[in-house]
Structures are given as structure tokens and as C-alpha cells.
Scaffold this motif. Sequence first.
Motif, short mmCIF file in Angstrom:
data_model
loop_
_atom_site.label_atom_id
_atom_site.label_comp_id
_atom_site.label_asym_id
_atom_site.label_seq_id
_atom_site.Cartn_x
_atom_site.Cartn_y
_atom_site.Cartn_z
N ARG A 149 7.42 -4.08 0.63
CA ARG A 149 8.47 -3.37 1.37
C ARG A 149 9.60 -2.95 0.43
O ARG A 149 10.07 -1.82 0.47
N ASN A 150 10.03 -3.87 -0.44
CA ASN A 150 11.10 -3.56 -1.38
C ASN A 150 10.68 -2.45 -2.35
O ASN A 150 11.49 -1.58 -2.68
N ALA A 151 9.44 -2.49 -2.79
CA ALA A 151 8.94 -1.43 -3.69
C ALA A 151 8.92 -0.09 -2.95
O ALA A 151 9.27 0.95 -3.52
N ALA A 152 8.53 -0.10 -1.68
CA ALA A 152 8.48 1.13 -0.90
C ALA A 152 9.88 1.69 -0.67
O ALA A 152 10.09 2.90 -0.68
N LEU A 153 10.84 0.81 -0.47
CA LEU A 153 12.22 1.27 -0.27
C LEU A 153 12.78 1.93 -1.52
O LEU A 153 13.59 2.86 -1.43
N GLY A 154 12.34 1.49 -2.69
CA GLY A 154 12.86 2.04 -3.94
C GLY A 154 12.08 3.22 -4.49
O GLY A 154 12.47 3.81 -5.49
N ALA A 155 10.99 3.59 -3.85
CA ALA A 155 10.15 4.68 -4.35
C ALA A 155 10.85 6.02 -4.20
O ALA A 155 11.55 6.27 -3.22
N GLN A 156 10.64 6.89 -5.19
CA GLN A 156 11.25 8.23 -5.19
C GLN A 156 10.15 9.29 -5.21
O GLN A 156 9.23 9.18 -6.00
N GLY A 157 10.27 10.29 -4.40
CA GLY A 157 9.33 11.41 -4.40
C GLY A 157 8.04 11.08 -3.66
O GLY A 157 7.70 9.92 -3.45
N PRO A 158 7.33 12.11 -3.25
CA PRO A 158 6.11 11.91 -2.46
C PRO A 158 5.05 11.07 -3.15
O PRO A 158 4.44 10.22 -2.52
N ALA A 159 4.81 11.27 -4.44
CA ALA A 159 3.74 10.54 -5.13
C ALA A 159 4.05 9.05 -5.20
O ALA A 159 3.20 8.22 -4.86
N GLN A 160 5.26 8.68 -5.61
CA GLN A 160 5.65 7.27 -5.68
C GLN A 160 5.68 6.64 -4.30
O GLN A 160 5.24 5.51 -4.12
#
Length: 186
Positions: A74-85
Motif C-alpha cells: 500500500r505504501n509503495a502504491a501511494l508513492g508511485a508516480q505515473g501510469p507505469a509505476q
Amino acid sequence: MGGWIVLGVVAALLLWAVSVYNGLVGLRQRVSQAFADIDVQLKQRHDLIPNLVETVKGYASHESGTLEAVVQARNAALGAQGPAQQAAAEQQLSGALGRLIALGEAYPDLKASANFQQLQADLSDVENKLAAARRFFNNAVSEYNASIQAFPAVLFAPGMGFAPREFFDVGEESRKTLDQTPVVKF
């Protein structure tokens, strides 16, 4: 007389260029709006996860590895930037959530919990809305990318800031597993 014809042709070309430009701007806005719709669904999904983790914690406290994996994803998903990430992070989160939901099968008291059942239903609803938002986004990106690559827009679109957008894609690694036939054991 010849001057009026030239002026008329120039005016027609100018109107046509403005029309093409405005069409591209509209498509770019549609892509941005579609991505914002995904963000709204992801926020709802991310808001449900802490409640789901807390509910499971009460019944399966010794399953801390699964619970930690969900929180980290969840934390990784919250910090992701852009569609690919975001797509990659959300794919990991989906896997972790799947393992968390599977705990309900192993713990009958948890499975019977009204709170757990409601959270499962809410999560399922958000997942369905998220899938629809992703389809809408990818359709908008497809139309936008096709428009900026089509003639005559291809001649001036890059110079005016119209760059191709990325699809919300599961990625190569996930696609390999999705392309395999699932094994079913009875």
C-alpha cells in the motif's frame, strides 16, 4: 480578386489548424481526467486497506508477514508516480490483498465477521470501479496517441507540447503470468 482568394485560403487553413489544435487539447484533457478518475478509485482502495488489515489482525495476529506485505505494498502504491509505476505498484498490492482475503478462508470466525464481509464487498466494488476507470483511461490514451500521430497533427503536435502518453499497463512480468493457463486442482 486574387488577393481575396489567397486571404480566404489562409483563413480556412488557420481555422482548420485551430480546430485540430483544440481537438488535441480536448483529448489531452480527457486523458488527464481519466487518470484523475483512477486516482480517486485508488484513494478509496487505499483507504479501505487499513480497516481490512485491522479487522484481520484481530483474528489472525500471527499472520504478521501477510499483514506487513499488504501495508508495504500500500505504501509503495501511494508513492508511485505515473501510469507505469502506479500499475506495477498496484499489481503488487492486488497480490498482497489477494493473500489477505484468502486468510478469511483459513479463519472461519474472520470469514463470518460482518465487518470483514462488508470490507470485502467494499473492496470488490472499488476493484470493479478501478478496472472500469483503467479501461476508460487506456481508451482515452489510445485516442489521444492516435490523434497526435495522425496526419496532419503529426506535423505540429510535438512542437506544441503534445507528447504520447503511457497506458496503464500491468507490465511484461505480470503479463507472462496472466498469459499462462491457470492450474486448477480438486
